[in-house]
Design an enzyme around this catalytic site. Structure first.
Site, PDB file in Angstrom:
ATOM      1  N   PHE A   1      -4.220  12.030  30.750  1.00  9.49           N
ATOM      2  CA  PHE A   1      -2.956  11.363  30.407  1.00  9.49           C
ATOM      3  C   PHE A   1      -2.810   9.997  31.069  1.00  9.49           C
ATOM      4  CE2 PHE A   1      -1.560  12.858  34.570  1.00  9.49           C
ATOM      5  CZ  PHE A   1      -0.699  11.844  34.973  1.00  9.49           C
TER       6      PHE A   1
ATOM      7  N   LYS B   1     -10.364  13.706  21.674  1.00  7.20           N
ATOM      8  CA  LYS B   1      -9.278  14.654  21.949  1.00  7.20           C
ATOM      9  C   LYS B   1      -8.512  14.068  23.132  1.00  7.20           C
ATOM     10  CE  LYS B   1      -7.652  17.550  24.138  1.00  7.20           C
ATOM     11  NZ  LYS B   1      -6.370  17.275  24.844  1.00  7.20           N
TER      12      LYS B   1
ATOM     13  N   ARG C   1      -0.227  14.817  26.369  1.00  8.91           N
ATOM     14  CA  ARG C   1       1.019  14.317  26.959  1.00  8.91           C
ATOM     15  C   ARG C   1       1.373  12.909  26.469  1.00  8.91           C
ATOM     16  NH1 ARG C   1       0.349  16.151  33.152  1.00  8.91           N
ATOM     17  NH2 ARG C   1      -1.791  16.708  32.661  1.00  8.91           N
TER      18      ARG C   1
ATOM     19  N   SER D   1      -9.018  16.371  35.506  1.00  6.03           N
ATOM     20  CA  SER D   1      -9.011  16.952  36.852  1.00  6.03           C
ATOM     21  C   SER D   1     -10.337  17.686  37.114  1.00  6.03           C
ATOM     22  CB  SER D   1      -7.833  17.912  36.977  1.00  6.03           C
ATOM     23  OG  SER D   1      -7.919  18.898  35.968  1.00  6.03           O
TER      24      SER D   1
ATOM     25  N   CYS E   1      -6.816   7.665  39.210  1.00  6.97           N
ATOM     26  CA  CYS E   1      -7.931   8.324  39.900  1.00  6.97           C
ATOM     27  C   CYS E   1      -8.490   7.411  40.980  1.00  6.97           C
ATOM     28  CB  CYS E   1      -9.021   8.701  38.921  1.00  6.97           C
ATOM     29  SG  CYS E   1      -9.877   7.286  38.270  1.00  6.97           S
TER      30      CYS E   1
ATOM     31  N   GLU F   1      -5.831  16.758  45.699  1.00 10.12           N
ATOM     32  CA  GLU F   1      -5.333  15.560  45.018  1.00 10.12           C
ATOM     33  C   GLU F   1      -3.860  15.784  44.665  1.00 10.12           C
ATOM     34  OE1 GLU F   1      -6.735  14.852  40.957  1.00 10.12           O
ATOM     35  OE2 GLU F   1      -6.970  12.730  41.440  1.00 10.12           O
TER      36      GLU F   1
HETATM   37  P1  NAD Z   1      -6.350  17.440  32.982  1.00 11.20           P
HETATM   38  O1  NAD Z   1      -7.616  17.964  33.573  1.00 11.20           O
HETATM   39  O2  NAD Z   1      -5.142  18.273  33.037  1.00 11.20           O
HETATM   40  O3  NAD Z   1      -6.579  17.106  31.419  1.00 11.20           O
HETATM   41  C1  NAD Z   1      -7.668  16.329  30.967  1.00 11.20           C
HETATM   42  C2  NAD Z   1      -8.029  16.767  29.552  1.00 11.20           C
HETATM   43  O4  NAD Z   1      -8.454  18.134  29.586  1.00 11.20           O
HETATM   44  C3  NAD Z   1      -6.869  16.680  28.582  1.00 11.20           C
HETATM   45  O5  NAD Z   1      -7.328  16.185  27.345  1.00 11.20           O
HETATM   46  C4  NAD Z   1      -6.400  18.129  28.463  1.00 11.20           C
HETATM   47  O6  NAD Z   1      -5.861  18.436  27.202  1.00 11.20           O
HETATM   48  C5  NAD Z   1      -7.665  18.919  28.700  1.00 11.20           C
HETATM   49  N1  NAD Z   1      -7.413  20.221  29.346  1.00 11.20           N
HETATM   50  C6  NAD Z   1      -6.413  20.518  30.211  1.00 11.20           C
HETATM   51  N2  NAD Z   1      -6.504  21.803  30.605  1.00 11.20           N
HETATM   52  C7  NAD Z   1      -7.588  22.322  29.991  1.00 11.20           C
HETATM   53  C8  NAD Z   1      -8.206  23.612  30.020  1.00 11.20           C
HETATM   54  N3  NAD Z   1      -7.719  24.603  30.751  1.00 11.20           N
HETATM   55  N4  NAD Z   1      -9.300  23.800  29.265  1.00 11.20           N
HETATM   56  C9  NAD Z   1      -9.813  22.806  28.514  1.00 11.20           C
HETATM   57  N5  NAD Z   1      -9.263  21.560  28.460  1.00 11.20           N
HETATM   58  C10 NAD Z   1      -8.162  21.317  29.190  1.00 11.20           C
HETATM   59  O7  NAD Z   1      -6.110  15.998  33.652  1.00 11.20           O
HETATM   60  P2  NAD Z   1      -4.825  15.067  33.526  1.00 11.20           P
HETATM   61  O8  NAD Z   1      -3.715  15.655  34.313  1.00 11.20           O
HETATM   62  O9  NAD Z   1      -4.581  14.699  32.116  1.00 11.20           O
HETATM   63  O10 NAD Z   1      -5.347  13.745  34.255  1.00 11.20           O
HETATM   64  C11 NAD Z   1      -5.290  13.538  35.622  1.00 11.20           C
HETATM   65  C12 NAD Z   1      -6.593  13.863  36.289  1.00 11.20           C
HETATM   66  O11 NAD Z   1      -7.646  13.062  35.748  1.00 11.20           O
HETATM   67  C13 NAD Z   1      -6.595  13.571  37.788  1.00 11.20           C
HETATM   68  O12 NAD Z   1      -7.264  14.608  38.459  1.00 11.20           O
HETATM   69  C14 NAD Z   1      -7.373  12.261  37.889  1.00 11.20           C
HETATM   70  O13 NAD Z   1      -7.980  12.043  39.149  1.00 11.20           O
HETATM   71  C15 NAD Z   1      -8.382  12.460  36.828  1.00 11.20           C
HETATM   72  N6  NAD Z   1      -8.959  11.192  36.384  1.00 11.20           N
HETATM   73  C16 NAD Z   1     -10.260  10.936  36.729  1.00 11.20           C
HETATM   74  C17 NAD Z   1     -10.831   9.737  36.354  1.00 11.20           C
HETATM   75  C18 NAD Z   1     -12.267   9.455  36.705  1.00 11.20           C
HETATM   76  O14 NAD Z   1     -12.867   8.582  36.069  1.00 11.20           O
HETATM   77  N7  NAD Z   1     -12.847  10.147  37.677  1.00 11.20           N
HETATM   78  C19 NAD Z   1     -10.095   8.793  35.643  1.00 11.20           C
HETATM   79  C20 NAD Z   1      -8.772   9.105  35.300  1.00 11.20           C
HETATM   80  C21 NAD Z   1      -8.212  10.317  35.680  1.00 11.20           C
END
Ligand code: NAD
Length: 499
Positions: free
Chosen positions: A150, A174, A178, A227, A282, A384
């Site tokens: 998101f 995908k 949010r 995450s 991140c 985090e």
């Molecule tokens: P999230 O893990 O909740 O969601 C990421 C994606 O995974 C979304 O598209 C979501 O629909 C999907 N998803 C969520 N739960 C799932 C499940 N149980 N099974 C399969 N798919 C699922 O992350 P978020 O809250 O949207 O984003 C924030 C996180 O992303 C933070 O941890 C941040 O550090 C990380 N992030 C990392 C980077 C990087 O390059 N390392 C960059 C940006 C954000």
């Protein structure tokens, strides 16, 4: 009136048919602004089939023509920057200048991807043996998917689809459920730029859609950002199904402040990197590590008034430092972490938990929080938080300061603030983290370098954007060819060598 969003399949807006929807909020007011359809496996299958049907023709289109679509797309992004930024800010909660940065950082990767015809070139050896030439080519993987978070709803989708598409792949995105509106708008802009239908599809959804992508045999590669637990899950399930996967996860980024650092510069850097975008980055700095008691005392004394005077406002305000958090549930999670920190014995120097935004009482706002005396055994240090909460961990010397990021399970970004070139050089050589800043708090590499963390911030091999993206979205074929010039050698039963 709550808008009903859609998928984007085969070049068309497509109504969701699963009957399941998710709420899309405007965090600044707290209202539900849209309903997003959550795809079932059959809708994912439709998107993949459309991508598959279109991909062969796209891969056969010459690379310069593919690059021209991206050139036009960059122009369209600039044309629509204001509109995209407003939608993004409203759905995510970040401020409009920050939303423009989100789009710009994606646009820069699209610009880099225009160079794909050059970056995809192979190698050639003439006369590797008698009448024998060897050459290598890079070919697209086929149909690939991107699953994105998101917090950068424009930048990260573009980091994924721009290089993949110019390399000749078809893409199924995908995005986060949010804030899905900007990704949908980007797909329409790609069509306006001349992309054939089916090359970029957007499928909205949750775990059901992600699992369908992970299990679909037609999908050759997956780029994930989110995450760490989900990144690990996506990596394991995707690779178990034979796909190429790189999955980028969470972070806990440290900033080391050496005794000789320019303290005002370090404090400004910490304020911007710790609280910008409400800490939902991140690459946000969430841990400050001053070296020595005197440095720590001076740092905390200067931080307190700055954190107390942070300007929080709705995303549309012109002078806010940061806006609301993305959802009410996430706001509660961040508040709970602050409660936990107090229980764990950290000293809460600035408490933003009860902040209310006048005129926007239902929005998901929180003030900046500052903890001092955080220690490495506390959960608020290990986990985090992803909110406007900065923890100060006091290190007695440089060796301890270096050990902290090195021993942390995450290894995304890190920074050192110092005037001592020797210390900076030692730090960059020894720190066990993927992206390092020297007097730079958020060392996000530019588009022509690659982006990626170490340890549990990344699963897989190749990084995002830069030359690694071209490698990730292509595979190498090596051709050994001989055009015999009349000599007959007869059958050869031993392995050919160049003796
Ligand atoms: P999230 O893990 O909740 O969601 C990421 C994606 O995974 C979304 O598209 C979501 O629909 C999907 N998803 C969520 N739960 C799932 C499940 N149980 N099974 C399969 N798919 C699922 O992350 P978020 O809250 O949207 O984003 C924030 C996180 O992303 C933070 O941890 C941040 O550090 C990380 N992030 C990392 C980077 C990087 O390059 N390392 C960059 C940006 C954000």
């Amino acid at each position: 009136m709550v808008q009903e969003l859609y998928h984007f399949i085969g070049g068309k807006r497509t109504k969701g048919r699963s009957g399941k929807f998710g709420d899309v909020f405007w965090p600044m007011t707290g209202e539900v602004a849209a309903k997003v359809p959550l795809a079932d496996a059959s809708e994912v299958w439709d998107a993949v089939q459309n991508a598959k049907a279109a991909q062969i023709g796209w891969a056969a289109t010459n690379p310069q023509r593919r690059a021209r679509v991206m050139m036009k797309f960059v122009d369209l992004l600039n044309r629509d920057m204001e509109t995209l930024a407003l939608v993004l800010a409203k759905e995510h909660g970040k401020t409009i200048p920050d939303a423009k940065g989100d789009i710009q950082r994606g646009l820069e990767v699209a610009e880099f991807a225009i160079g794909a015809p050059h970056l995809m070139k192979g190698e050639y050896t003439e006369g590797a043996g008698p009448g024998i030439d060897i050459y290598s080519l890079r070919q697209p993987l086929g149909v690939v998917a991107g699953i994105t978070p998101f917090n950068f709803p424009a930048m990260i989708p573009m980091w994924k689809f721009a290089p993949a598409i110019v390399c000749g792949n078809a893409f199924v995105l995908k995005p986060s459920e949010r804030d899905p509106s900007v990704p949908l708008m980007l797909a329409e802009l790609m069509m306006e730029a001349g992309l054939p239908p089916g090359i970029l599809n957007v499928i909205n959804g949750d775990k059901t859609a992600v699992d369908a992508l992970l299990d679909d045999p037609e999908i050759a590669g997956i780029g994930f950002v989110g995450s760490t637990p989900i990144a690990e899950y996506v990596y394991k399930r995707g690779t178990a199904n034979g796909k190429r996967v790189h999955a980028f996860g969470g972070a806990k980024n440290h900033m080391i402040i050496m005794p000789d650092a320019d303290m005002d510069q370090a404090v400004d850097a910490l304020i911007g990197a710790g609280y910008g975008s409400a800490g939902e980055r991140c690459m946000a700095v969430s841990v400050a590590v001053p070296v020595g008691q005197a440095t720590a005392d001076a740092l905390v004394a200067k931080l307190i008034p700055k954190v107390e005077s942070l300007k929080i406002g709705p995303s549309t305000s012109n002078d806010a430092d940061f806006g609301p958090l993305v959802t009410k549930a996430h706001l509660q999670k961040v508040r709970d972490y602050v409660d936990l920190g107090i229980k764990e014995g950290a000293k809460l120097k600035v408490d933003g938990r009860s902040f209310k935004m006048q005129g926007y009482e239902n929005g998901f706002y929180m003030g900046g929080c500052l903890f001092d005396n955080v220690t490495s055994d506390m959960r608020i240090y290990k986990e985090e938080i992803f909110g406007p909460v900065l923890s100060v961990v006091r290190a007695k010397d440089y060796a301890e300061a270096l050990r902290l990021p090195n021993e942390h399970e995450y290894g995304n970004g890190v920074a050192i603030f110092t005037r001592d070139g020797d210390a900076a050089r030692d730090f960059t050589a020894k720190v066990n983290v993927g992206m390092v800043g020297v007097n730079v708090p958020i060392p996000v590499p530019l588009a022509y370098y690659t982006f990626g963390g170490w340890k549990r911030s990344m699963f897989g091999d190749l990084n995002q954007h830069g030359p690694d993206a071209m490698r990730f979205y292509t595979r190498t074929k090596t051709v050994t060819s001989r055009w015999p010039s009349g000599t007959k050698e007869g059958a050869e039963f031993s392995i050919p060598t160049m003796k």
